[in-house]
Design a protein around this motif. Structure first.
Motif, PDB file in Angstrom:
ATOM      1  N   GLU A  45       0.818  -1.215   0.000  1.00  0.00           N
ATOM      2  CA  GLU A  45       0.000   0.000   0.000  1.00  0.00           C
ATOM      3  C   GLU A  45       0.851   1.263   0.000  1.00  0.00           C
ATOM      4  O   GLU A  45       0.405   2.318   0.444  1.00  0.00           O
ATOM      5  CB  GLU A  45      -0.926   0.012   1.229  1.00  0.00           C
ATOM      6  CG  GLU A  45      -1.907  -1.127   1.278  1.00  0.00           C
ATOM      7  CD  GLU A  45      -2.980  -1.037   0.201  1.00  0.00           C
ATOM      8  OE1 GLU A  45      -3.173   0.034  -0.396  1.00  0.00           O
ATOM      9  OE2 GLU A  45      -3.626  -2.075  -0.050  1.00  0.00           O
ATOM     10  N   SER A  47       1.634   3.446  -2.132  1.00  0.00           N
ATOM     11  CA  SER A  47       1.072   4.609  -2.824  1.00  0.00           C
ATOM     12  C   SER A  47      -0.144   5.193  -2.121  1.00  0.00           C
ATOM     13  O   SER A  47      -0.572   6.299  -2.439  1.00  0.00           O
ATOM     14  CB  SER A  47       0.701   4.243  -4.261  1.00  0.00           C
ATOM     15  OG  SER A  47      -0.332   3.275  -4.268  1.00  0.00           O
ATOM     16  N   ARG A  48      -0.732   4.478  -1.144  1.00  0.00           N
ATOM     17  CA  ARG A  48      -1.962   4.933  -0.495  1.00  0.00           C
ATOM     18  C   ARG A  48      -1.872   5.091   1.015  1.00  0.00           C
ATOM     19  O   ARG A  48      -2.784   5.638   1.627  1.00  0.00           O
ATOM     20  CB  ARG A  48      -3.090   3.962  -0.820  1.00  0.00           C
ATOM     21  CG  ARG A  48      -3.451   3.934  -2.285  1.00  0.00           C
ATOM     22  CD  ARG A  48      -4.588   2.979  -2.546  1.00  0.00           C
ATOM     23  NE  ARG A  48      -4.137   1.590  -2.461  1.00  0.00           N
ATOM     24  CZ  ARG A  48      -3.849   0.841  -3.511  1.00  0.00           C
ATOM     25  NH1 ARG A  48      -3.986   1.322  -4.711  1.00  0.00           N
ATOM     26  NH2 ARG A  48      -3.456  -0.395  -3.376  1.00  0.00           N
ATOM     27  N   ILE A  49      -0.796   4.627   1.643  1.00  0.00           N
ATOM     28  CA  ILE A  49      -0.766   4.588   3.108  1.00  0.00           C
ATOM     29  C   ILE A  49      -0.570   5.963   3.749  1.00  0.00           C
ATOM     30  O   ILE A  49      -1.105   6.236   4.823  1.00  0.00           O
ATOM     31  CB  ILE A  49       0.297   3.575   3.617  1.00  0.00           C
ATOM     32  CG1 ILE A  49       0.081   3.250   5.093  1.00  0.00           C
ATOM     33  CG2 ILE A  49       1.701   4.074   3.371  1.00  0.00           C
ATOM     34  CD1 ILE A  49      -1.092   2.384   5.361  1.00  0.00           C
ATOM     35  N   PRO A  51      -1.700   9.170   3.212  1.00  0.00           N
ATOM     36  CA  PRO A  51      -2.854   9.974   3.621  1.00  0.00           C
ATOM     37  C   PRO A  51      -3.685   9.316   4.723  1.00  0.00           C
ATOM     38  O   PRO A  51      -4.293  10.005   5.548  1.00  0.00           O
ATOM     39  CB  PRO A  51      -3.668  10.163   2.343  1.00  0.00           C
ATOM     40  CG  PRO A  51      -3.111   9.225   1.343  1.00  0.00           C
ATOM     41  CD  PRO A  51      -1.751   8.826   1.791  1.00  0.00           C
ATOM     42  N   VAL A  52      -3.692   8.009   4.750  1.00  0.00           N
ATOM     43  CA  VAL A  52      -4.427   7.302   5.806  1.00  0.00           C
ATOM     44  C   VAL A  52      -3.771   7.564   7.159  1.00  0.00           C
ATOM     45  O   VAL A  52      -4.427   7.963   8.131  1.00  0.00           O
ATOM     46  CB  VAL A  52      -4.490   5.783   5.512  1.00  0.00           C
ATOM     47  CG1 VAL A  52      -5.086   5.024   6.689  1.00  0.00           C
ATOM     48  CG2 VAL A  52      -5.271   5.525   4.241  1.00  0.00           C
ATOM     49  N   THR A  74       5.923   0.082   1.627  1.00  0.00           N
ATOM     50  CA  THR A  74       4.817   0.458   2.497  1.00  0.00           C
ATOM     51  C   THR A  74       5.305   0.937   3.859  1.00  0.00           C
ATOM     52  O   THR A  74       4.869   1.988   4.339  1.00  0.00           O
ATOM     53  CB  THR A  74       3.842  -0.726   2.676  1.00  0.00           C
ATOM     54  OG1 THR A  74       3.288  -1.047   1.398  1.00  0.00           O
ATOM     55  CG2 THR A  74       2.731  -0.400   3.649  1.00  0.00           C
TER      56      THR A  74
END
Length: 82
Positions: A45, A47-49, A51-52, A74
């Protein structure tokens, strides 16, 4: 005492997984029955972790990212976000 940010990564080989601790308060608050810890399971993840993790930290939550053996970056992305 450990620094406020520490990281434990997956050991080499098939020795199992260890969680990635992205951020914890420098002085832990007194615990009560309704205190929360955000646990984020993550696999590939990178590329997405960010902002979370950043969003959870902005809400004042301690964050524990469990990197489940990702082959991308990640854990590093989670660390940079927190």
């Amino acid at each position: 005492m450990q620094s406020p940010t520490s990281l434990m990564e997956k050991p080499a080989g098939n020795q199992g997984y260890r969680p990635t601790l992205v951020r914890m308060p420098s002085r832990p608050p007194a615990l009560g029955p309704c205190d929360l810890l955000a646990v984020v399971p993550a696999y590939n993840e990178a590329s997405r972790i960010a902002p979370v993790v950043a969003g959870l930290i902005e809400q004042g939550l301690p964050v524990l990212v469990v990197d489940d053996g990702s082959r991308d970056h990640t854990a590093q992305a989670a660390r940079r976000a927190g």
